[in-house]
Design an enzyme around this catalytic site. Structure first.
Site, PDB file in Angstrom:
ATOM      1  CG  HIS A  52      -2.000  -1.082   1.108  1.00 29.63           C
ATOM      2  ND1 HIS A  52      -2.738  -1.519   2.186  1.00 29.63           N
ATOM      3  CD2 HIS A  52      -2.427  -1.810   0.037  1.00 29.63           C
ATOM      4  CE1 HIS A  52      -3.576  -2.459   1.781  1.00 29.63           C
ATOM      5  NE2 HIS A  52      -3.398  -2.658   0.501  1.00 29.63           N
ATOM      6  CG  HIS A  75      -6.535 -10.620  -7.534  1.00 27.82           C
ATOM      7  ND1 HIS A  75      -5.854 -10.371  -8.700  1.00 27.82           N
ATOM      8  CD2 HIS A  75      -6.827 -11.943  -7.525  1.00 27.82           C
ATOM      9  CE1 HIS A  75      -5.735 -11.516  -9.372  1.00 27.82           C
ATOM     10  NE2 HIS A  75      -6.314 -12.481  -8.677  1.00 27.82           N
ATOM     11  CD  GLU A  95     -12.805  -9.890  -4.226  1.00 27.87           C
ATOM     12  OE1 GLU A  95     -11.662  -9.413  -4.113  1.00 27.87           O
ATOM     13  OE2 GLU A  95     -13.050 -11.099  -4.006  1.00 27.87           O
ATOM     14  CG  ASP A 100     -10.191 -14.419 -13.619  1.00 25.49           C
ATOM     15  OD1 ASP A 100      -9.803 -15.243 -12.787  1.00 25.49           O
ATOM     16  OD2 ASP A 100      -9.405 -13.823 -14.396  1.00 25.49           O
ATOM     17  N   GLY A 101     -10.318 -11.183 -12.296  1.00 24.71           N
ATOM     18  CA  GLY A 101      -9.605  -9.939 -12.537  1.00 24.71           C
ATOM     19  C   GLY A 101      -8.540 -10.039 -13.620  1.00 24.71           C
ATOM     20  CG  ASP A 112      -2.829  -7.814  -3.462  1.00 28.35           C
ATOM     21  OD1 ASP A 112      -1.956  -8.664  -3.169  1.00 28.35           O
ATOM     22  OD2 ASP A 112      -3.470  -7.175  -2.606  1.00 28.35           O
ATOM     23  CB  SER A 127      -4.998  -1.724  -2.922  1.00 24.00           C
ATOM     24  OG  SER A 127      -5.704  -2.929  -3.048  1.00 24.00           O
TER      25      SER A 127
HETATM   26  N1  SAM Z   1      -5.757  -5.789  -3.064  1.00 32.09           N
HETATM   27  C1  SAM Z   1      -6.466  -5.874  -1.802  1.00 32.09           C
HETATM   28  C2  SAM Z   1      -5.876  -4.854  -0.852  1.00 32.09           C
HETATM   29  O1  SAM Z   1      -4.644  -4.642  -0.882  1.00 32.09           O
HETATM   30  O2  SAM Z   1      -6.635  -4.254  -0.082  1.00 32.09           O
HETATM   31  C3  SAM Z   1      -6.409  -7.252  -1.184  1.00 32.09           C
HETATM   32  C4  SAM Z   1      -6.767  -8.356  -2.127  1.00 32.09           C
HETATM   33  S1  SAM Z   1      -6.688  -9.963  -1.429  1.00 32.09           S
HETATM   34  C5  SAM Z   1      -4.984 -10.265  -1.269  1.00 32.09           C
HETATM   35  C6  SAM Z   1      -7.074 -10.941  -2.821  1.00 32.09           C
HETATM   36  C7  SAM Z   1      -8.543 -10.859  -3.232  1.00 32.09           C
HETATM   37  O3  SAM Z   1      -8.680 -11.465  -4.532  1.00 32.09           O
HETATM   38  C8  SAM Z   1      -9.513 -11.617  -2.323  1.00 32.09           C
HETATM   39  O4  SAM Z   1     -10.511 -10.730  -1.897  1.00 32.09           O
HETATM   40  C9  SAM Z   1     -10.098 -12.717  -3.222  1.00 32.09           C
HETATM   41  O5  SAM Z   1     -11.484 -12.963  -2.961  1.00 32.09           O
HETATM   42  C10 SAM Z   1      -9.928 -12.124  -4.599  1.00 32.09           C
HETATM   43  N2  SAM Z   1      -9.792 -13.069  -5.732  1.00 32.09           N
HETATM   44  C11 SAM Z   1      -9.302 -14.317  -5.741  1.00 32.09           C
HETATM   45  N3  SAM Z   1      -9.255 -14.791  -7.001  1.00 32.09           N
HETATM   46  C12 SAM Z   1      -9.699 -13.792  -7.808  1.00 32.09           C
HETATM   47  C13 SAM Z   1      -9.824 -13.645  -9.218  1.00 32.09           C
HETATM   48  N4  SAM Z   1      -9.501 -14.647 -10.045  1.00 32.09           N
HETATM   49  N5  SAM Z   1     -10.285 -12.477  -9.710  1.00 32.09           N
HETATM   50  C14 SAM Z   1     -10.625 -11.450  -8.866  1.00 32.09           C
HETATM   51  N6  SAM Z   1     -10.518 -11.534  -7.519  1.00 32.09           N
HETATM   52  C15 SAM Z   1     -10.049 -12.680  -6.998  1.00 32.09           C
END
Ligand code: SAM
Length: 255
Positions: A19, A42, A111, A135-136, A156, A93
Site C-alpha cells: 500500500h 484482486h 473482485e 476474474d480480474g 494482488d 488498495s
Molecule cells: N488488493 C487488496 C488490498 O490490498 O486491499 C487485497 C486483495 S486480497 C490479497 C485478494 C482478493 O482477490 C480476495 O478478496 C479474493 O477474494 C480475490 N480473488 C481471488 N481470485 C480472484 C480472481 N480470479 N479475480 C478477482 N478476484 C479474486
C-alpha cells in the site's frame, strides 16, 4: 472455491509494503493534470475493520500497520491515504487509490468472491468507479489498453492456487503487448519455501527493465510461512526506486 478472506490479513506488514508503494506511484502520476486509469485485478472489499474478530485473531495488523504507522512521514502519500479513511477503518488498495486519485481519473476494480464483491460495491462508490464481479486477470486483458492509456494496475492475488505462480508471467507478457505504457505492479509473498522464486525469475527475465522490490519481516506468528513481501513493477516512475529504498529501511526496524 475461494476460501481466502483478506480481513484475516488486512494491515499486515505485506499490506503496508504494497500500500505504501502504491501510494508513492499514485503520487507520482497525479503530479500531472492529465487523467489516468487505475485498474485492480484482486480488489478485496476496500475497507477493513481491524477490530473485527478475524483481524484480532491472527494479530497480523498488530504486527504490521500498528507498529509501522508512526514511522511514515506526515507528508508521505500513504499517510495521506490513511488520514483520508473513516475513523476505525483501514484502507485496502482500492480505498488508497480513491483517496489519492481525482474525479477525472477512472477506477476499474475486480473482485471474484461474491461477499467481498458486495462489500466492495458498497464501500467504493462514485461516478468514476467501476466494479466487476469477475476474474480480474481476464478482465484486465479485456480492458487493456484502458482509456485513458496513462495509468497503473495493481495485481494482488492471494496465491491460493499454486498455478497462480505459473500463470502470472504468461499473463503479464500478453498484457504488456497490449499496454506497453502502463505501470503494472505485481505483489507476491516471500515464503520460507521459496515457492515464489521461479515466478520472480521468469518475470525478471521477460522484463529486464522492471523494478523488483522486496522487504523482509519476522513471521506474524510461529510457523507462519510468509517472511517477506515483494513487488515487481513494470514501467516504474522515475524516482520510485530510491523511495522504495527508504521503505526498506523502515521495515528493518521491525527486526
Ligand atoms: N488488493 C487488496 C488490498 O490490498 O486491499 C487485497 C486483495 S486480497 C490479497 C485478494 C482478493 O482477490 C480476495 O478478496 C479474493 O477474494 C480475490 N480473488 C481471488 N481470485 C480472484 C480472481 N480470479 N479475480 C478477482 N478476484 C479474486
Amino acid at each position: 472455491m475461494l476460501s481466502y478472506q483478506h480481513i484475516y490479513h488486512a494491515g499486515n506488514a505485506a499490506d503496508v509494503h504494497k500500500h505504501a508503494a502504491l501510494a508513492l506511484v499514485l503520487d507520482y502520476l497525479t503530479r500531472k493534470d492529465k487523467p489516468l486509469s487505475y485498474l485492480e485485478t484482486h480488489a478485496g472489499r476496500g475497507l477493513y475493520d481491524l477490530s473485527a474478530p478475524e483481524a484480532v485473531k491472527t494479530g497480523e495488523a498488530a504486527q504490521g500497520i500498528a507498529r509501522l504507522h508512526a514511522s511514515f512521514a506526515k507528508d508521505h502519500p500513504y499517510t495521506t491515504a490513511l488520514a483520508a479513511t473513516p475513523d476505525g477503518l483501514y484502507p485496502g488498495s482500492p480505498a488508497i487509490a480513491r483517496a489519492l486519485l481525482r474525479p477525472t481519473d477512472t477506477l476499474h476494480l475486480a473482485e471474484l468472491h461474491p461477499q467481498e464483491y458486495a462489500a466492495l460495491r458498497q464501500n467504493l462508490r462514485g461516478p468514476h468507479i467501476q466494479t466487476y464481479n469477475q476474474d480480474g486477470l481476464e478482465l484486465a486483458q479485456s480492458l487493456c489498453p484502458p482509456t485513458p492509456r496513462r495509468g497503473v494496475m495493481l495485481v494482488d492475488p492471494s496465491y491460493e492456487i499454486k498455478a497462480d505462480y505459473a500463470q502470472i508471467p504468461k499473463w503479464l507478457s500478453a498484457l504488456t503487448r497490449k499496454w506497453n505504457v502502463g505501470i503494472v505492479m505485481i505483489w507476491y509473498p516471500i515464503l520460507n519455501s521459496g515457492a515464489q522464486a521461479p515466478m520472480v525469475r521468469a518475470l525478471q527475465s521477460d522484463h529486464p527493465e522492471a523494478l523488483t522490490h522486496e522487504v523482509r519481516f519476522p513471521p506474524a506468528r510461529d510457523g507462519h510461512r510468509m517472511v517477506g513481501s515483494g513487488l515487481f513493477v513494470v514501467n516504474p516512475p522515475y524516482g520510485l526506486a530510491s523511495d522504495l529504498r527508504r521503505l526498506t529501511a523502515l521495515f528493518r526496524a521491525l527486526g
